[in-house]
Scaffold this active site. Structure first.
Site, PDB file in Angstrom:
ATOM      1  N   GLY A 151     -14.150  -4.082   6.464  1.00 37.02           N
ATOM      2  CA  GLY A 151     -14.293  -3.466   5.157  1.00 37.02           C
ATOM      3  C   GLY A 151     -15.615  -2.731   5.033  1.00 37.02           C
ATOM      4  N   CYS A 152     -15.694  -1.841   4.058  1.00 41.21           N
ATOM      5  CA  CYS A 152     -16.890  -0.999   3.910  1.00 41.21           C
ATOM      6  C   CYS A 152     -18.099  -1.820   3.466  1.00 41.21           C
ATOM      7  CB  CYS A 152     -16.605   0.141   2.943  1.00 41.21           C
ATOM      8  SG  CYS A 152     -15.890  -0.357   1.355  1.00 41.21           S
ATOM      9  N   PHE A 153     -17.951  -2.621   2.401  1.00 48.08           N
ATOM     10  CA  PHE A 153     -19.057  -3.481   1.990  1.00 48.08           C
ATOM     11  C   PHE A 153     -19.421  -4.457   3.103  1.00 48.08           C
ATOM     12  CE2 PHE A 153     -18.104  -2.861  -2.732  1.00 48.08           C
ATOM     13  CZ  PHE A 153     -19.322  -2.271  -3.004  1.00 48.08           C
ATOM     14  N   ALA A 154     -18.390  -5.018   3.738  1.00 50.65           N
ATOM     15  CA  ALA A 154     -18.637  -5.996   4.792  1.00 50.65           C
ATOM     16  C   ALA A 154     -19.466  -5.399   5.919  1.00 50.65           C
ATOM     17  CB  ALA A 154     -17.310  -6.526   5.326  1.00 50.65           C
TER      18      ALA A 154
END
Length: 349
Positions: A151-154
């Site tokens: 994921g992008c935040f991850a």
């Protein structure tokens, strides 16, 4: 003649546009099929306007077996739950699979149920996917035929904390605020992405309950963190693309600021897409449109036997936080230079 053939399923969104753009200029991989549930029969360039004239491909409505037929790699840019339902049929094709949803990022079916509010349709397959963060799992990605792209935040949080986790300096509580652009919410308009509101607003959503929390905790634990417990607050910002993450952790007082800085310099010195700015802090504008991430740690004074380390990370959510990272994994899986079609510096300002 290009050596490999690729198909893209879920091609009409922003991530699909970015994958298409990268593959159209790839010297070794030909994009031969773009599948979608909307815009059927339309030219790709009529939907993704920057690609007008770049390809004769049209969006097709295809069953999983049809989409994967005769290709070497399949990208899946589908909503949660859909990839998991279709995966058994896709795996029968023998193609390499890169899934960009959250369906196979977690190893725990219980965590998937809690954070995605859906019982996993094929939990037995969770362990068979490699987590597609090259900076952590490069060798495993090279040897895999099934990758779950992060994921992008991850990606932003994990890149910022990998040096501390690997050094055994990351334990217990982690506090993070992540600011994101509207493209992370997808191409379909919503109250949170509607421009007249988004352009003049800041608001949080899913505080402490975002679906990337267990993904980050699992990944950091595999990297060496001890019982990481993440408190994460995402913030919707007046940007179209980009993520800026600020994370606070504590390290022992005996660890100096120069030692922390050396950890980050050493960890990313050989990484092709992670920069540690020497004389400034990371900025979104410095990485927009590129597959680069910027990471920097600042260490506070000693207090009560510990020091606070503030870690700042910036990346483009659609590229290093999404499609670009998926292409980077594809390059590794196919035995190609992982930088291929990804080395552009992006735009400034």
């Amino acid at each position: 003649m290009k050596r490999f053939r690729a198909a893209l399923v879920g091609a009409s969104g922003y991530g699909g546009a970015e994958i298409t753009r990268r593959l159209l200029r790839h010297p070794d991989v030909e994009l031969v099929r773009v599948a979608s549930v909307d815009h059927i029969g339309e030219l790709v360039g009529d939907v993704h306007l920057s690609l007008e004239g770049a390809t004769d491909l049209r969006f097709e409505k295809l069953a999983p077996r049809e989409a994967a037929a005769g290709v070497d790699v399949v990208f899946l840019a589908l909503p949660r739950g859909v990839s998991a339902q279709q995966m058994p049929v896709l795996l029968e094709s023998g193609a390499r699979i890169i899934d960009m949803s959250g369906d196979f990022r977690l190893k725990s079916a219980a965590s998937y149920l809690r954070y995605y509010e859906l019982a996993h349709p094929n939990p037995a397959l969770l362990a068979s996917f490699v987590y597609g963060l090259p900076e952590l799992n490069r060798d495993a990605i090279r040897g895999s035929t099934r990758v779950a792209s992060p994921g992008c935040f991850a990606t932003a949080v994990e890149l910022g904390l990998l040096p501390l986790a690997r050094a055994g300096l990351l334990a217990g509580d982690i506090e993070t605020v992540g600011i994101t652009g509207s493209s992370g919410s997808g191409a379909v308009p919503s109250l949170g992405t509607h421009h007249p509101v988004r352009a003049v607003n800041l608001r949080t959503y899913k505080p402490l309950e975002h679906q990337h929390v267990p993904e980050i905790e699992e990944t950091l634990a595999r990297a060496g963190a001890m019982s990481p417990k993440l408190s994460f607050v995402p913030v919707s910002a007046p940007l179209s693309r980009g993520i800026f993450v600020t994370t606070f952790v504590r390290v022992p007082e005996s660890v100096s600021a120069s030692e922390v800085q050396a950890l980050y310099n050493d960890a990313f010195a050989a990484e092709p897409f992670v920069r540690v700015p020497a004389s400034r802090l990371p900025e979104v504008a410095a990485v927009t449109g590129s597959n680069y991430a910027e990471v920097r740690a600042e260490t506070g004074p000693a207090r009560d036997g510990t020091r606070v380390v503030s870690v700042f990370t910036a990346l483009d959510n659609l590229v290093k936080g999404g499609a670009g990272q998926a292409v980077q994994s594809m390059n590794l899986m196919l035995g190609l230079d992982e930088r291929t079609s990804l080395e552009g510096p992006g735009s400034w300002p």
